[in-house]
Every structure is written in C-alpha cells, then in structure tokens.
Design a protein around this motif. Structure first.
Motif, mmCIF file in Angstrom:
data_model
loop_
_atom_site.group_PDB
_atom_site.id
_atom_site.type_symbol
_atom_site.label_atom_id
_atom_site.label_comp_id
_atom_site.label_asym_id
_atom_site.label_seq_id
_atom_site.Cartn_x
_atom_site.Cartn_y
_atom_site.Cartn_z
ATOM 1 N N SER A 91 2.583 -1.002 -13.508
ATOM 2 C CA SER A 91 1.826 -0.405 -12.553
ATOM 3 C C SER A 91 1.224 -1.173 -11.423
ATOM 4 O O SER A 91 1.104 -0.925 -10.148
ATOM 5 C CB SER A 91 0.381 -0.010 -13.055
ATOM 6 O OG SER A 91 -0.842 0.366 -12.444
ATOM 7 N N TRP A 92 1.102 -2.524 -11.666
ATOM 8 C CA TRP A 92 0.979 -3.582 -10.502
ATOM 9 C C TRP A 92 2.009 -3.472 -9.752
ATOM 10 O O TRP A 92 1.727 -3.699 -8.252
ATOM 11 C CB TRP A 92 0.787 -5.068 -11.187
ATOM 12 C CG TRP A 92 0.906 -6.160 -10.407
ATOM 13 C CD1 TRP A 92 -0.292 -6.699 -9.362
ATOM 14 C CD2 TRP A 92 1.895 -7.049 -9.911
ATOM 15 N NE1 TRP A 92 0.174 -7.703 -8.573
ATOM 16 C CE2 TRP A 92 1.478 -8.016 -8.996
ATOM 17 C CE3 TRP A 92 3.350 -7.243 -10.373
ATOM 18 C CZ2 TRP A 92 2.408 -8.880 -8.390
ATOM 19 C CZ3 TRP A 92 4.055 -7.917 -10.107
ATOM 20 C CH2 TRP A 92 3.757 -8.693 -9.100
ATOM 21 N N ARG A 137 2.104 -0.503 -7.450
ATOM 22 C CA ARG A 137 0.694 -0.545 -6.278
ATOM 23 C C ARG A 137 1.024 -1.691 -5.192
ATOM 24 O O ARG A 137 0.694 -1.402 -4.101
ATOM 25 C CB ARG A 137 -0.388 -0.692 -6.969
ATOM 26 C CG ARG A 137 -0.847 0.760 -7.949
ATOM 27 C CD ARG A 137 -2.362 0.501 -8.363
ATOM 28 N NE ARG A 137 -2.247 -0.317 -9.727
ATOM 29 C CZ ARG A 137 -2.893 -1.698 -9.684
ATOM 30 N NH1 ARG A 137 -3.058 -2.204 -8.787
ATOM 31 N NH2 ARG A 137 -2.437 -2.491 -10.938
ATOM 32 N N GLU A 138 1.549 -2.710 -5.660
ATOM 33 C CA GLU A 138 1.595 -3.965 -4.767
ATOM 34 C C GLU A 138 2.928 -4.109 -3.917
ATOM 35 O O GLU A 138 2.701 -4.652 -3.128
ATOM 36 C CB GLU A 138 1.112 -5.129 -5.743
ATOM 37 C CG GLU A 138 -0.269 -5.047 -6.191
ATOM 38 C CD GLU A 138 -1.303 -5.198 -5.159
ATOM 39 O OE1 GLU A 138 -1.280 -5.613 -4.100
ATOM 40 O OE2 GLU A 138 -2.352 -4.560 -5.491
ATOM 41 N N LYS A 156 1.237 -2.422 -17.717
ATOM 42 C CA LYS A 156 0.301 -3.156 -16.700
ATOM 43 C C LYS A 156 0.871 -3.673 -15.706
ATOM 44 O O LYS A 156 0.689 -3.578 -14.378
ATOM 45 C CB LYS A 156 -0.578 -4.025 -17.672
ATOM 46 C CG LYS A 156 -1.578 -4.712 -16.624
ATOM 47 C CD LYS A 156 -2.418 -5.685 -17.598
ATOM 48 C CE LYS A 156 -3.392 -6.383 -16.507
ATOM 49 N NZ LYS A 156 -4.164 -7.506 -17.328
#
Length: 250
Positions: free
Chosen positions: A184-185, A188-189, A181
């Motif tokens: 993934s954050w 993406r960010e 998690k």
C-alpha cells in the motif's frame, strides 16, 4: 474429471495466441527481471539454464505441468535439453501440443518432445528415467507436494537435477498484514498518479488479500500450497543455484 483439469481444458479452448497472459511475459518486464537476477537483461531464463548447465544439451527431461509444451519446445530449439517428456493434467492442452509438434516434425516428434496427460498429484513418474526434472511455474499448482517430491527423486537418474522457476509466496495469495502495508505504501508513494487509473479512467483499487473461495473459482490449483513450497523443496533437495526474483513472492 477434476476441476483443475476442466479449468485448463477451458483455458486451452479460449486462449488467444500472441497475447501476453502474464505481466512477466512482456519483453521490458522480463529484461528488468533478468537484469536483477542474472546481471544481464539479455540473458533470459533459457539462456541462464544453458550457461549454468551446458552438459545437459543431450539430456532427457521430464517437464511437470507442461501445458501444450510451448516453453519446452523453446528449450529444445535452443539446445538447452535434448529430449522432453511432458506431463499435464489437461487432455486438451496435451492434444494441442502433440498435434502441433507432429505437424512440425512428423514421426521424429516422439523422440524429441512427447506430452502425456497425467495428474502429477497422484500418478507415478517412473524409475530412474530422466536426467532432469523441469518445473516452470508448476510446483505452486501441485497440492500433493510430498507425493510430487518423492516421485521427482524416484524418477531421476543418479546425479539427476531438478530445475524449477516458481512462485514461493503465500498460499492462495493470503498476504500478511505487513506485506499489504508495504504494498500500500509503495502504491501511494511510488506509483505515478497516472497509473492509478485504467484505460477507461476508472480508479484502480489497491491490491488486497483475495477471497480464497474466489481464487479457487478463478483457478482451482492456483498457489494451492505455495506457502509451504520453499521449505519442502529444501527438505527434499540440496540447492546449487538459488536466485530470488522478488515480485509476487514478496
């Protein structure tokens, strides 16, 4: 022949010298890691060992899973250690290394660096023979860790040291849901959009938990028990320097 030995024999046969085989080998990435770990981007792992353990310049070292001994040779050239015996499961890698050092040094090679084909999972390492056991990116390839740690303790002279640089992340890269998690954050960010695509313009997928069987097929010994490694290490040895590098270890 074990599947791990065959893997590394094939690796030696098809390797391409001069190319980076790991992102951490790239000079910029390495300097950033060293800045974070040692407070000095120009102080690499070899220099750090030399600074912290200056009394080992004449030490006889056993290097585990040494491959063709290229890193060990760098240690000798820079005066970190005095003499190296290396163990590796791949006969092809051992033969390539010994041939290279024989060509460089002639008959003196046996006294400075000597590689042996040996399975560190099951064979003895010796009795009080070495001042240091050196393990660079090797412990996470050892399945029989209890045997290895018992043999390391046995082969060290009184007061001897274990120096290791290794991967302590989850076994077979089986990341937890929380780790995935967070990754993934970050992807993406914080990773620039342009880096979400490869050189051919294809979108790069987010990193996921790999299939265990696919990992074994790719490299039979990769991270075989890495999730247990740190705890077992601290059960068998008392750390004097313990530096977390982050990265793949999560």
């Amino acid at each position: 022949m074990s599947t791990a030995a065959q893997h590394w024999n094939d690796w030696q046969k098809h390797r391409k010298p001069g190319r980076f085989t790991d992102w951490g080998d790239h000079p910029f990435a390495l300097s950033q890691i060293c800045e974070q770990a040692f407070g000095d981007g120009d102080c690499d792992f070899i220099e750090y060992i030399k600074r912290c353990l200056p009394d080992l310049a004449q030490a006889h070292v056993l290097s585990l899973c040494c491959g063709d001994g290229a890193f060990e040779h760098s240690l000798l050239e820079k005066g970190v250690f005095g003499r190296v015996t290396g163990f590796d499961i791949s006969q092809a890698r051992v033969d390539a290394g010994n041939a290279a050092y024989q060509s460089l040094y002639g008959d003196t090679t046996e006294q400075k660096i000597r590689l042996e084909c040996k399975d560190v999972n099951c064979e003895p390492y010796g009795e009080e023979k070495y001042d240091v056991v050196f393990a660079k990116s090797s412990l996470h390839h050892i399945e029989e860790l209890e045997h290895a740690f018992t043999q390391i303790r046995r082969c060290l002279k009184p007061g001897g040291k274990l120096v290791t640089l290794d991967f302590f992340g989850p076994t077979r890269f089986q990341w937890t849901s929380q780790q995935l998690k967070i990754r993934s954050w970050f992807w993406r960010e914080h990773v620039p959009e342009a880096l979400h695509y490869d050189a051919e313009g294809r979108e790069i997928p987010e990193i996921d938990r790999p299939d265990v069987n696919a990992m074994i097929a790719m490299n039979p010994s990769e991270a075989v028990r890495s999730g247990e490694l740190y705890e077992l290490l601290n059960q068998h040895f008392t750390p004097t320097h313990d530096i977390a590098l982050g990265g793949g270890a999560g």
